[in-house]
Design a protein around this motif. Structure first.
Motif, PDB file in Angstrom:
ATOM      1  N   GLN A  38     -11.067 -22.083  -1.253  1.00 56.49           N
ATOM      2  CA  GLN A  38     -11.271 -23.657  -0.916  1.00 56.49           C
ATOM      3  C   GLN A  38     -11.222 -24.924  -2.117  1.00 56.49           C
ATOM      4  O   GLN A  38     -10.482 -25.545  -0.973  1.00 56.49           O
ATOM      5  N   PRO A  48      -9.336 -32.894   3.760  1.00 58.63           N
ATOM      6  CA  PRO A  48      -8.940 -32.286   5.418  1.00 58.63           C
ATOM      7  C   PRO A  48      -8.834 -33.751   6.317  1.00 58.63           C
ATOM      8  O   PRO A  48      -9.300 -34.367   5.848  1.00 58.63           O
ATOM      9  N   ARG A  51     -12.124 -31.471  10.718  1.00 57.78           N
ATOM     10  CA  ARG A  51     -12.822 -29.929  10.005  1.00 57.78           C
ATOM     11  C   ARG A  51     -13.507 -29.998  11.018  1.00 57.78           C
ATOM     12  O   ARG A  51     -14.493 -30.458  11.604  1.00 57.78           O
ATOM     13  N   ASP A  53     -16.292 -26.807  11.949  1.00 51.58           N
ATOM     14  CA  ASP A  53     -17.429 -25.863  11.404  1.00 51.58           C
ATOM     15  C   ASP A  53     -17.851 -25.116  12.117  1.00 51.58           C
ATOM     16  O   ASP A  53     -18.402 -25.732  12.703  1.00 51.58           O
ATOM     17  N   PHE A  59     -15.200 -22.124   8.520  1.00 49.88           N
ATOM     18  CA  PHE A  59     -15.126 -23.282   9.318  1.00 49.88           C
ATOM     19  C   PHE A  59     -13.455 -23.682   9.129  1.00 49.88           C
ATOM     20  O   PHE A  59     -12.911 -22.629   8.684  1.00 49.88           O
ATOM     21  N   ALA A  61      -9.709 -25.970   8.719  1.00 48.91           N
ATOM     22  CA  ALA A  61      -9.551 -27.492   8.094  1.00 48.91           C
ATOM     23  C   ALA A  61      -8.378 -27.434   9.503  1.00 48.91           C
ATOM     24  O   ALA A  61      -7.454 -26.795   8.858  1.00 48.91           O
ATOM     25  N   TYR A  62      -8.379 -29.132   9.279  1.00 47.75           N
ATOM     26  CA  TYR A  62      -6.774 -29.565  10.078  1.00 47.75           C
ATOM     27  C   TYR A  62      -6.108 -30.422   8.928  1.00 47.75           C
ATOM     28  O   TYR A  62      -6.430 -31.327   8.744  1.00 47.75           O
TER      29      TYR A  62
END
Length: 318
Positions: A38, A48, A51, A53, A59, A61-62
């Motif tokens: 990460q 990100p 996100r 979760d 999770f 991340a975008y």
């Protein structure tokens, strides 16, 4: 005119900046591989844009990799490339597994809730079992204290208490033996009580029989018969009768011990000793007499005299 030009130039520059950031993100994404940490991803791409979760370990991340319709359009997951993290490491790039992970997490939460409910139920059952066992032990202790001073001769109470103890502890060999022992003893006591009751009833009946002897003899001593022979009897008690047979006819008759039959209250023939003096040849008007002795426990019902010459005559004791 100048204001419009300024606005156009500003929008163009802003759009250019957005496209520049997106291109930078796209280039950085090409270097991200499954297994990267990460920290490496965030150092390369920054925080990100969106996100999701899923759990403490998972999770998504975008990072925006497509521009919106306008410069102020909100960033959505459709405009992004997802990176899935599990336990702090990349497990997928450009493959949105958030929905699958969400279903798995929901299933995990449901199973955890079921497991927790089962655990709590098991704890409650165990606690209830412990309370029941404690109650059982208290009952056993109380019954042990209750049965301890009971005399052995009191089979009924001993049996009652040991049966209760055996119900509380079915595998206890001592209780099993005690129940069997007192069942046998109680059966013997009941049998003895019944025998005593029978003897007492017999004694009472015998007493009544003896007390009625005087009135019975008043009737028995009267001669009765059939016009050929007549008989009288005296009950002397203790299983002894004195018998007279009189020839009241005009012909000679005989008497013999075999001509006499004594019956008891159950219509059974009573065995006894008959005097030889009852073996006689009787002229008209003469009498033959003698004793008949039998078991004094027997209550005679009828004495029968019968032969070919005189026919049948009897005396009832009832």
């Amino acid at each position: 005119m100048r204001i419009g030009v300024v606005i156009f130039i500003s929008a163009f520059l802003l759009t250019a900046c957005v496209h520049l950031d997106i291109n930078k993100t796209i280039n950085a994404l090409k270097r991200i591989q499954p297994g990267d940490s990460q920290e490496v991803v965030f150092e390369a791409l920054g925080p990100p844009d969106l996100r999701n979760d899923i759990s403490d370990q998972r999770f998504v991340a975008y990072y925006q990799t497509m521009a919106g319709d306008s410069s102020d359009s909100p960033v959505t997951a459709e405009l992004c490339t997802p990176i899935a993290f599990e336990n702090g490491q990349v497990v997928a790039v450009d493959g949105d597994i958030a929905e699958r992970w969400t279903r798995e997490e929901e299933a995990r939460v449901r199973l955890a809730a079921i497991a927790e409910a089962e655990r709590q139920q098991a704890e409650m059952a165990e606690a209830e079992a412990q309370r029941a066992e404690a109650t059982r032990q208290k009952k056993i202790e109380a019954l042990e204290n209750e049965v301890k001073p009971v005399p052995g001769g009191n089979a009924a109470l001993n049996l009652k208490l040991y049966r209760q103890l055996l119900a509380l502890d079915p595998d206890n060999s001592r209780y099993q033996k005690k129940v069997a022992f007192y069942e046998e003893r109680l059966a013997k006591q009941k049998k003895a009580e019944q025998e005593r009751a029978v003897l007492a009833a017999k004694a009472k009946r015998r007493q009544a029989w003896d007390q009625a002897r005087e009135g019975r003899n008043t009737r028995l001593r009267q001669y009765t018969g059939n016009g050929i022979a007549e008989m009288a009897v005296h009950d002397m008690g203790n299983g002894s009768l004195y018998v007279w047979v009189k020839n009241v006819g005009r012909q000679i008759i005989t008497t013999h011990p075999d001509h006499f039959t004594l019956m008891d209250s159950e219509d059974k023939v009573v065995k006894g000793e008959i005097s030889d003096s009852l073996d006689s040849v009787l002229e008209p008007g003469s009498i033959s007499h003698g004793k008949i002795e039998y078991n004094p426990e027997i209550e005679p019902k009828e004495l029968i005299f019968q032969n070919r010459e005189s026919g049948r005559i009897s005396k009832s004791f009832q």
